[in-house]
Design an enzyme around this catalytic site. Sequence first.
Site, mmCIF file in Angstrom:
data_model
loop_
_atom_site.group_PDB
_atom_site.id
_atom_site.type_symbol
_atom_site.label_atom_id
_atom_site.label_comp_id
_atom_site.label_asym_id
_atom_site.label_seq_id
_atom_site.Cartn_x
_atom_site.Cartn_y
_atom_site.Cartn_z
ATOM 1 N N ASP A 206 92.924 10.584 -21.539
ATOM 2 C CA ASP A 206 92.994 11.738 -21.172
ATOM 3 C C ASP A 206 92.974 13.162 -21.201
ATOM 4 O OD1 ASP A 206 95.245 11.131 -20.887
ATOM 5 O OD2 ASP A 206 95.610 11.152 -17.827
ATOM 6 N N ASN A 207 94.638 12.522 -21.884
ATOM 7 C CA ASN A 207 95.165 14.087 -22.995
ATOM 8 C C ASN A 207 96.364 13.627 -24.708
ATOM 9 O OD1 ASN A 207 96.466 14.605 -19.441
ATOM 10 N ND2 ASN A 207 97.817 14.750 -20.664
ATOM 11 N N CYS B 139 95.608 15.686 -16.626
ATOM 12 C CA CYS B 139 95.483 14.877 -16.688
ATOM 13 C C CYS B 139 93.197 14.683 -15.508
ATOM 14 C CB CYS B 139 96.082 13.632 -15.564
ATOM 15 S SG CYS B 139 95.836 12.272 -15.026
ATOM 16 N N ASP C 147 96.908 6.552 -20.515
ATOM 17 C CA ASP C 147 97.166 8.050 -19.667
ATOM 18 C C ASP C 147 97.927 8.642 -20.836
ATOM 19 O OD1 ASP C 147 97.644 9.534 -17.841
ATOM 20 O OD2 ASP C 147 98.304 8.474 -16.550
ATOM 21 N N ASP C 148 97.392 9.474 -21.106
ATOM 22 C CA ASP C 148 98.600 10.695 -22.615
ATOM 23 C C ASP C 148 99.279 10.211 -23.447
ATOM 24 O OD1 ASP C 148 99.056 12.085 -19.905
ATOM 25 O OD2 ASP C 148 101.357 11.814 -19.782
#
Length: 504
Positions: free
Chosen positions: A291-292, A93, A53-54
């Site tokens: 995700d990003n 997300c 996540d990130d």
Amino acid sequence: MVFRLKTLFVYLVTLVFVTVHGVALSAQNGAHDTKTLHTSVNKKPNVVMIVADDHGLDALGAYGNSVIKTPNIDALAKDGARFDNAFATVSSCSPSRSVILTGRQNHANGMYGLQHKQHHFSSFDQVRSLPIILSENGYRTARIGKYHLGPEQVFKFDQVLSKGAANDMQSIARSPVEMANKSVAFISESEQPFFLYFASDDPHRAFPFDTYPNPNSFGNRSKGYPGIKEVFYKPEEVVVPEYLPDTPAARKEIAEYYQAISRLDQGVGQLVKQLKAQGKYQNTLILYLSDNGIAFPGAKTNLYDAGIHLPLIVKAPGSSPSSEACVQNSKDCKAHKQMVSWVDLTPTILDYAKVPIADENMQGKSFKAVIETDQNQGWERVFASHSMHEVMMYYPMRMVRNKEYKLIWNIAHGLSYPFAADLQYSLIWQDLQRRDVKHYANRSIKDFMRRPEFELFDMRNDPQELHNLAYLPEYDKLRQQLTQEIKTFQKNTNDPWVTKWLYQ
């Protein structure tokens, strides 16, 4: 007659002896992998998708960061390969996760923004997702950790090993070794192939986001997490990416960010250990991605490379041994230069699972041939489509990028660029605002907040995307060409925003 019976008896005894002895030898030779027969019996590979996540491209040993400690993720790169030109199609997300699990752009699957609370975005009811398709084709499916998708009937897994609400600091998604251990029963319960969606909350910023004058903890806590040996970093030793200002505030937050990644890395190591203990590592397709981009202004929620150019490490089933140089240094391991994006993930997994995708209405394509033969043709460009993040953050952008140039179309360019809550409250941003600093790294804050309709960048000579070429006469023809590519992409993917060309 007696002679024939004796002969038959000797033959049967010999056959039994050879068979039993052969199995015993096989068991001895395969002592390092207690269930090596799985590979030959189970033709379809298992699939494990690890979604951080990130997590940006800046903080992995396999991608060249010599400070951060990520030995387990680096080991996956040694057993498989990294992709040097892998891109999310949206820098948010829920929309990105919807693309990952459907093979369809967010504007085509309906997940225009975040799923949780007042944002309440959701994919269309008729969308068919990866777990459902795999379940229909003989796979067991399970998810653990962060979910952040909806509706559940569209993204339905056979088993839910843990709940994972967004920004829930009590979620197991912050405890990756626990996640790995909780996955063991699912992994080992049968010989049927499985799909495990392993989604961590790390290294997302911790909630609450407003921590000034202290850095965000990124989920780090004084009591630690079960099975984790915390790795601490000093602010003065971290590597500050060029797109961030090199300030004490930035360094403090990056140090916390690194610690969260090293925690996640240990969870990856425990998961791999469990796969090997069950004899299923060799016949498992493992993907590690994010995700990003990182949760810092200028990255997440942007289509600049910092927001979408991300790690992708793939360990294919039955991967060949690493080279000596790779064993010594993960940066020297196999690397693919082809341009792939998250819309290609579901088609690739289905290809490995031997599931036809012709009728699934996918907008991406399988890169299995890239992994197996380093196929080059057809991987020259990627597209991105960002619509919103939080419901208040209407700022649709479309992008085409090849290895030389990138064109971003800021559809709502008349509006100021909107900030996500976690970025607005970040120490790195609050520090600059309170000191009335006019530049964010090498970019004017005024230009960062007020963007023109088109941004065209020379990615080879200006990788930080600071010099907009879109309105220079000598680039008119190139801008028109790339603009047409964006229009074609929009038409081919049923983008509702394509109508903006008609009346804006």
